[in-house]
Design a protein around this motif. Structure first.
Motif, mmCIF file in Angstrom:
data_model
loop_
_atom_site.group_PDB
_atom_site.id
_atom_site.type_symbol
_atom_site.label_atom_id
_atom_site.label_comp_id
_atom_site.label_asym_id
_atom_site.label_seq_id
_atom_site.Cartn_x
_atom_site.Cartn_y
_atom_site.Cartn_z
ATOM 1 N N THR A 138 0.821 -1.208 0.000
ATOM 2 C CA THR A 138 0.000 0.000 0.000
ATOM 3 C C THR A 138 0.853 1.255 0.000
ATOM 4 N N LYS A 139 0.299 2.299 -0.593
ATOM 5 C CA LYS A 139 0.898 3.631 -0.506
ATOM 6 C C LYS A 139 0.347 4.388 0.693
ATOM 7 N N ASN A 140 -0.625 3.808 1.375
ATOM 8 C CA ASN A 140 -1.235 4.464 2.529
ATOM 9 C C ASN A 140 -0.241 4.575 3.685
ATOM 10 N N GLU A 141 -0.426 5.617 4.485
ATOM 11 C CA GLU A 141 0.433 5.815 5.647
ATOM 12 C C GLU A 141 0.174 4.757 6.698
ATOM 13 N N ALA A 142 1.246 4.276 7.312
ATOM 14 C CA ALA A 142 1.139 3.363 8.448
ATOM 15 C C ALA A 142 1.537 4.091 9.722
ATOM 16 N N LEU A 143 0.953 3.673 10.833
ATOM 17 C CA LEU A 143 1.302 4.198 12.152
ATOM 18 C C LEU A 143 1.438 3.037 13.119
ATOM 19 N N ILE A 144 2.339 3.176 14.081
ATOM 20 C CA ILE A 144 2.510 2.197 15.150
ATOM 21 C C ILE A 144 2.016 2.841 16.437
ATOM 22 N N LEU A 145 1.124 2.163 17.142
ATOM 23 C CA LEU A 145 0.546 2.687 18.373
ATOM 24 C C LEU A 145 1.024 1.864 19.561
ATOM 25 N N GLY A 146 1.242 2.524 20.674
ATOM 26 C CA GLY A 146 1.704 1.856 21.880
ATOM 27 C C GLY A 146 0.552 1.227 22.633
ATOM 28 N N GLY A 147 0.177 0.042 22.236
ATOM 29 C CA GLY A 147 -0.923 -0.671 22.878
ATOM 30 C C GLY A 147 -1.205 -1.954 22.118
ATOM 31 N N GLU A 148 -1.773 -2.942 22.781
ATOM 32 C CA GLU A 148 -2.087 -4.230 22.176
ATOM 33 C C GLU A 148 -3.043 -4.055 20.996
ATOM 34 N N LEU A 175 -6.714 -0.531 7.979
ATOM 35 C CA LEU A 175 -6.332 -1.906 8.285
ATOM 36 C C LEU A 175 -5.649 -1.945 9.638
ATOM 37 N N CYS A 176 -6.025 -2.924 10.467
ATOM 38 C CA CYS A 176 -5.465 -3.045 11.815
ATOM 39 C C CYS A 176 -4.689 -4.346 11.953
ATOM 40 N N GLY A 177 -3.481 -4.248 12.524
ATOM 41 C CA GLY A 177 -2.656 -5.419 12.787
ATOM 42 C C GLY A 177 -2.117 -5.373 14.200
ATOM 43 N N GLY A 178 -1.450 -6.456 14.600
ATOM 44 C CA GLY A 178 -0.893 -6.529 15.951
ATOM 45 C C GLY A 178 0.458 -7.213 15.946
ATOM 46 N N SER A 179 1.249 -6.931 16.959
ATOM 47 C CA SER A 179 2.630 -7.401 16.996
ATOM 48 C C SER A 179 2.775 -8.881 17.320
ATOM 49 N N GLN A 180 1.783 -9.474 18.012
ATOM 50 C CA GLN A 180 2.002 -10.765 18.652
ATOM 51 C C GLN A 180 1.488 -11.960 17.870
ATOM 52 N N LYS A 181 1.056 -11.749 16.633
ATOM 53 C CA LYS A 181 0.511 -12.865 15.851
ATOM 54 C C LYS A 181 1.565 -13.327 14.840
ATOM 55 N N GLY A 221 1.927 -5.964 22.672
ATOM 56 C CA GLY A 221 2.079 -4.604 23.186
ATOM 57 C C GLY A 221 1.992 -3.519 22.149
ATOM 58 N N LEU A 222 1.994 -3.887 20.849
ATOM 59 C CA LEU A 222 1.902 -2.868 19.806
ATOM 60 C C LEU A 222 0.788 -3.222 18.827
ATOM 61 N N THR A 223 0.153 -2.188 18.325
ATOM 62 C CA THR A 223 -0.750 -2.320 17.191
ATOM 63 C C THR A 223 -0.244 -1.393 16.101
ATOM 64 N N PHE A 224 -0.568 -1.725 14.857
ATOM 65 C CA PHE A 224 -0.202 -0.850 13.752
ATOM 66 C C PHE A 224 -1.383 -0.791 12.787
ATOM 67 N N VAL A 225 -1.505 0.332 12.140
ATOM 68 C CA VAL A 225 -2.627 0.559 11.235
ATOM 69 C C VAL A 225 -2.110 1.180 9.945
ATOM 70 N N THR A 226 -2.839 0.952 8.852
ATOM 71 C CA THR A 226 -2.626 1.722 7.634
ATOM 72 C C THR A 226 -3.897 2.521 7.374
ATOM 73 N N VAL A 227 -3.724 3.751 6.955
ATOM 74 C CA VAL A 227 -4.852 4.683 6.839
ATOM 75 C C VAL A 227 -4.853 5.293 5.436
ATOM 76 N N SER A 228 -5.969 5.150 4.729
ATOM 77 C CA SER A 228 -6.076 5.690 3.380
ATOM 78 C C SER A 228 -6.318 7.195 3.420
ATOM 79 N N PRO A 229 -6.035 7.907 2.314
ATOM 80 C CA PRO A 229 -6.371 9.338 2.257
ATOM 81 C C PRO A 229 -7.852 9.592 2.506
ATOM 82 N N THR A 230 -8.711 8.683 2.051
ATOM 83 C CA THR A 230 -10.155 8.849 2.268
ATOM 84 C C THR A 230 -10.490 8.771 3.752
ATOM 85 N N ALA A 231 -9.849 7.848 4.453
ATOM 86 C CA ALA A 231 -10.092 7.733 5.896
ATOM 87 C C ALA A 231 -9.557 8.951 6.639
#
Length: 376
Positions: A50-60, A183-189, A196-206
């Motif tokens: 994806t060209k969408n931005e990803a972010l890492i969040l401090g939480g499960e 899109l939502c993902g997690g570190s432990q799978k 302890g971490l989740t990460f998301v990708t976010v489209s321009p529309t979102a």
């Protein structure tokens, strides 16, 4: 230490553990860490096509699910919650929490969502701001076809939120091709980093939907907008867990180097399912099998607790039961990420070969031999 063969958390590779032990800088003030964070996010986007931005969040992982709903839901918004599993239904709680009106599209929990039936439903009612769908609903192991579901939703202008915490990288995810807005993902799978971490990708529309809200997002921690422009501002909304993120980066580098990861998951999952069914055990779902977890019904001769305890105490292997409507009814074998190794699942089959007959469960063959034959 137990051999963890659950559907997450998974085993963690040594190189991931090693980088987590490095000395910490101050992640709020160190410009090198901002660059490291940004480059890690860019790697996530690349691996998810994806060209969408990803972010890492401090939480499960569940933090990402709540943040998606917090950011997109305004009071009175109608939200389609595609419900064919415990986690699928669970999205409704987040929608209600932020003032939305969840409309459940509830179908058989034993099967993947029938996309044609969903299309017929949407022809009659498609006035939804966004829709939620779970890729792999881990309590049952059912896998939904997000490659078809999300483009169908987008054809009606419905924003798409996908929980692929338990599927991505064990199942193919192509965010841009599938038209996934959040899109939502997690570190432990499958990623095989510690929880302890989740990460998301976010489209321009979102992003636009969040920026053009009429009401403020009713959260700070579960608010993706607090990361808007973080790199340019050199400012995080809260102190980032630097050691966790270093480990996550190493885990993603492992995935990048593993060019046959999808094939490996598919081969092992197929062999496990073949062994279970060939030897007289019953897979829980009728169709829609995930390559990251296999789920079989507890035989009538015993209980879930008895199986889990015997496997853990006699073989030092940790399998999982389930919860909610499936509590006590099924056994779940995780084969995701670092757990998706032929020898690890062979050990599980050997344990079940020994334990199940002791508990009065008749097997019609050797799980181990059938599994190994299926791998050839």
């Amino acid at each position: 230490m137990y051999e963890i063969m659950t559907p997450g958390p998974t085993q963690v590779r040594e190189n991931v553990l090693a980088v987590r032990s490095l000395p910490c800088t101050n992640p709020d003030l160190d410009p090198d860490f901002y660059t490291f964070y940004k480059e890690t996010c860019e790697l996530i986007s690349a691996l998810l096509h994806t060209k969408n931005e990803a972010l890492i969040l401090g939480g499960e992982g569940i933090l990402g699910l709540e943040a998606a709903c917090a950011g997109l839901t305004e009071p009175g918004d109608r939200v389609l919650v595609i419900d064919n599993g415990v986690f699928g239904k669970g999205f409704a709680d987040f929608v209600k929490m932020y003032g939305g009106d969840p409309v459940l599209y509830t179908v058989d929990y034993l099967e993947a969502v029938d996309v044609d039936a969903l299309a017929a439903y949407l022809e009659k009612d498609h006035n939804f701001k966004y829709a939620t769908v779970v890729h792999c609903d881990t309590p049952s192991g059912v896998l939904n076809d997000i490659a078809r579901i999300c483009p169908l939703l987008k054809s009606y202008g419905i924003l798409t939120v996908v929980d692929s915490v338990s599927a991505m990288f064990g199942e193919e995810v192509r965010v841009d091709d599938y038209q996934i807005d959040l899109l939502c993902g997690g570190s432990q799978k499958v990623v095989s980093a510690p929880p302890g971490l989740t990460f998301v990708t976010v489209s321009p529309t979102a992003w636009t939907a969040m920026k053009e809200r009429n009401t403020p997002i009713a959260s700070f921690y579960a608010n993706l907008m607090t990361f808007d422009g973080y790199f340019e501002k050199q400012w995080f909304p809260y102190t980032m867990p630097i050691s966790d993120i270093r480990g996550l980066r190493a885990a993603f580098e492992n995935i990048k180097a593993d060019t046959t990861i999808l094939e490996r998951h598919a081969k092992i999952a197929g062999a496990v399912r073949t062994a279970l069914t060939s030897c007289g055990l019953k897979l829980h779902t009728r169709k829609g099998y995930s390559n990251t977890v296999s789920v079989f019904d507890v035989p009538r001769e015993t209980t879930a607790a008895a199986i889990l305890t015997a496997v853990r105490e006699q073989f030092n292997i940790m399998l999982a039961g389930s919860f909610d409507v499936l509590e006590g009814q099924v056994i779940r074998i995780g084969h995701m990420g670092e757990n998706a190794r032929a020898e690890k699942l062979e050990a599980v089959m050997k344990a079940l070969d020994a334990v199940l007959p002791e508990l009065g469960v008749p097997l019609t063959g050797s799980l181990t031999e059938t599994y190994l034959e299926a791998l050839k």
